[in-house]
Write a protein that holds these residues in place. Sequence first.
Motif, PDB file in Angstrom:
ATOM      1  N   UNK A 175     -13.926  19.138  -2.657  1.00 16.61           N
ATOM      2  CA  UNK A 175     -13.336  18.804  -1.359  1.00 16.61           C
ATOM      3  C   UNK A 175     -13.058  17.314  -1.327  1.00 16.61           C
ATOM      4  N   UNK A 176     -11.802  16.959  -1.086  1.00 13.16           N
ATOM      5  CA  UNK A 176     -11.403  15.561  -1.040  1.00 13.16           C
ATOM      6  C   UNK A 176     -11.558  15.028   0.379  1.00 13.16           C
ATOM      7  N   UNK A 177     -12.424  14.032   0.543  1.00  6.84           N
ATOM      8  CA  UNK A 177     -12.592  13.413   1.856  1.00  6.84           C
ATOM      9  C   UNK A 177     -11.434  12.463   2.163  1.00  6.84           C
ATOM     10  N   UNK A 178     -10.678  12.088   1.145  1.00  8.83           N
ATOM     11  CA  UNK A 178      -9.508  11.235   1.361  1.00  8.83           C
ATOM     12  C   UNK A 178      -8.343  12.077   1.884  1.00  8.83           C
ATOM     13  N   UNK A 179      -8.080  13.202   1.223  1.00  8.12           N
ATOM     14  CA  UNK A 179      -6.993  14.089   1.654  1.00  8.12           C
ATOM     15  C   UNK A 179      -7.432  15.079   2.725  1.00  8.12           C
ATOM     16  N   UNK A 180      -8.766  15.200   2.895  1.00  9.41           N
ATOM     17  CA  UNK A 180      -9.334  16.171   3.838  1.00  9.41           C
ATOM     18  C   UNK A 180      -8.839  17.578   3.517  1.00  9.41           C
ATOM     19  N   UNK A 181      -8.965  17.930   2.262  1.00  8.44           N
ATOM     20  CA  UNK A 181      -8.520  19.243   1.811  1.00  8.44           C
ATOM     21  C   UNK A 181      -9.197  19.545   0.477  1.00  8.44           C
ATOM     22  N   UNK A 182      -9.182  20.820   0.094  1.00  5.92           N
ATOM     23  CA  UNK A 182      -9.696  21.202  -1.212  1.00  5.92           C
ATOM     24  C   UNK A 182      -8.658  20.854  -2.278  1.00  5.92           C
ATOM     25  N   UNK A 183      -9.136  20.338  -3.399  1.00  8.64           N
ATOM     26  CA  UNK A 183      -8.228  19.935  -4.468  1.00  8.64           C
ATOM     27  C   UNK A 183      -8.808  20.357  -5.815  1.00  8.64           C
TER      28      UNK A 183
ATOM     29  N   UNK B 121       2.245   2.757 -21.662  1.00 12.75           N
ATOM     30  CA  UNK B 121       2.307   1.658 -20.698  1.00 12.75           C
ATOM     31  C   UNK B 121       1.340   1.906 -19.552  1.00 12.75           C
ATOM     32  N   UNK B 122       0.545   0.897 -19.208  1.00 18.01           N
ATOM     33  CA  UNK B 122      -0.345   0.971 -18.055  1.00 18.01           C
ATOM     34  C   UNK B 122       0.311   0.275 -16.878  1.00 18.01           C
ATOM     35  N   UNK B 123       0.191   0.884 -15.706  1.00 10.03           N
ATOM     36  CA  UNK B 123       0.807   0.336 -14.504  1.00 10.03           C
ATOM     37  C   UNK B 123      -0.270  -0.035 -13.502  1.00 10.03           C
ATOM     38  N   UNK B 124      -0.041  -1.124 -12.795  1.00  9.16           N
ATOM     39  CA  UNK B 124      -0.963  -1.510 -11.739  1.00  9.16           C
ATOM     40  C   UNK B 124      -0.784  -0.574 -10.560  1.00  9.16           C
ATOM     41  N   UNK B 125      -1.919  -0.065 -10.066  1.00  8.12           N
ATOM     42  CA  UNK B 125      -1.894   0.903  -8.974  1.00  8.12           C
ATOM     43  C   UNK B 125      -2.272   0.219  -7.667  1.00  8.12           C
ATOM     44  N   UNK B 126      -1.695   0.709  -6.574  1.00  3.80           N
ATOM     45  CA  UNK B 126      -2.051   0.200  -5.242  1.00  3.80           C
ATOM     46  C   UNK B 126      -2.983   1.200  -4.584  1.00  3.80           C
ATOM     47  N   UNK B 127      -4.254   1.169  -4.986  1.00  5.59           N
ATOM     48  CA  UNK B 127      -5.229   2.122  -4.455  1.00  5.59           C
ATOM     49  C   UNK B 127      -5.860   1.584  -3.185  1.00  5.59           C
ATOM     50  N   UNK B 128      -6.382   2.507  -2.381  1.00  5.17           N
ATOM     51  CA  UNK B 128      -6.995   2.108  -1.117  1.00  5.17           C
ATOM     52  C   UNK B 128      -8.315   1.382  -1.340  1.00  5.17           C
ATOM     53  N   UNK B 129      -9.064   1.768  -2.391  1.00  9.38           N
ATOM     54  CA  UNK B 129     -10.381   1.190  -2.554  1.00  9.38           C
ATOM     55  C   UNK B 129     -10.607   0.633  -3.957  1.00  9.38           C
ATOM     56  N   UNK B 130      -9.515   0.397  -4.726  1.00  9.14           N
ATOM     57  CA  UNK B 130      -9.676  -0.177  -6.047  1.00  9.14           C
ATOM     58  C   UNK B 130     -10.485   0.735  -6.941  1.00  9.14           C
ATOM     59  N   UNK B 131     -11.540   0.186  -7.568  1.00  7.43           N
ATOM     60  CA  UNK B 131     -12.382   1.042  -8.390  1.00  7.43           C
ATOM     61  C   UNK B 131     -13.848   0.719  -8.133  1.00  7.43           C
ATOM     62  N   UNK B 132     -14.669   1.730  -8.339  1.00  4.82           N
ATOM     63  CA  UNK B 132     -16.117   1.585  -8.282  1.00  4.82           C
ATOM     64  C   UNK B 132     -16.657   2.023  -9.631  1.00  4.82           C
ATOM     65  N   UNK B 133     -17.617   1.302 -10.148  1.00  7.80           N
ATOM     66  CA  UNK B 133     -18.173   1.648 -11.454  1.00  7.80           C
ATOM     67  C   UNK B 133     -19.685   1.508 -11.418  1.00  7.80           C
TER      68      UNK B 133
END
Length: 353
Positions: A117-125, A18-30
């Motif tokens: 480094x995640x600029x969204x979380x401001x931490x290493x991931x 099952x695929x679920x619709x996500x509530x992302x901050x910036x949708x998707x870029x392709x």
Amino acid sequence: MLRVFKTPEKRLGSAPGTLHEESADFGFLAACTSYNEDVFEHSSCDTVEACIEAIGREGTINWLNVTGDAIHGVLREIGRKLNVHDLVLEDIQNASQPLKFEEYDNFVFIVVKSLMYSHIREDFIIADTKILVGENYVITFSAEPVPMYLKLFKRLSQKNTKLRKLGVPYLLFALLDALSDGSYETLNRIIDIMEDLEGTVQENFQDFDVAEIYRIKQLMGHAKRSLWRYMEIINSIKVSDYMDIPDDVLPYYKDLEDHYKHMRDIVESVHATATDMFNLYVSLNGQQMNEVMKVLTIFSAIFIPLTFIAGLYGMNFQNMPELAKPWGYPAVLGLMTAVAGAMLVYFRRKKWF
């Protein structure tokens, strides 16, 4: 750190695939890059239809890079056009997946991890990259932009390069190598931070950021477990019947394997150093606490006999001759001073302070 293992509640109890619709901050870029030895085209894909059209181009190798979380629409159309199994689409959408290599009749599905480094979380991931590999296409999915891809785009734009000549197997190698380079770059930043922390813990451990070193320790532990499986993934690619790695490309995968072995050694070393620094902080903190407790214990030990003397002469008995003497008060004070001084000399000789 443990949040990366959590499964969103709305997915629990859903049917597999099952695929679920996500509530992302910036949708998707392709972005799609189509190329062969003579042709190079790079374009942004702002719609689902543009993404599907890009991977269907004939006569070129097509690399579609999808970034973001809200990609359910793209996944449905890709699954329909390329006949991708629903379980694979679900794995692509799920945030955290184990490393895997799955071979199907018409494509290969790969999940790899890299340090960044995640600029969204401001931490290493540790970020997941999901890859679909077909006859003339490669599709990469990642939650955040991968900086090293920019250098790969630049290399693709240059004519007469191996990247333009050696087909999909070499493109897959180049993508994995770019993720490896990004992990090396992130490791260098982490090592720089640890060197600063190491100087702090040795010079003035009270200013030591124990939370930072604990996060690094957790991150390296997770990375170490992930890197152990990279050898299995690379070996699976090398022997895959579908991938059918050409002899002139195979040495690059062997070199990539060496890169990940080296990275694994570095991660293990950084993890061990972070563990040692954390233990050193705990030890120094405990040592300081022992020093404080030693001082308090010495004061308590000195005042125990003084309290006894004060309590003895504080009893209201009538027949206590010293209380009536004019020298009684100075004598008691002198006795207290002598007892305290004798105890301090004794403690000093024992080197207790």
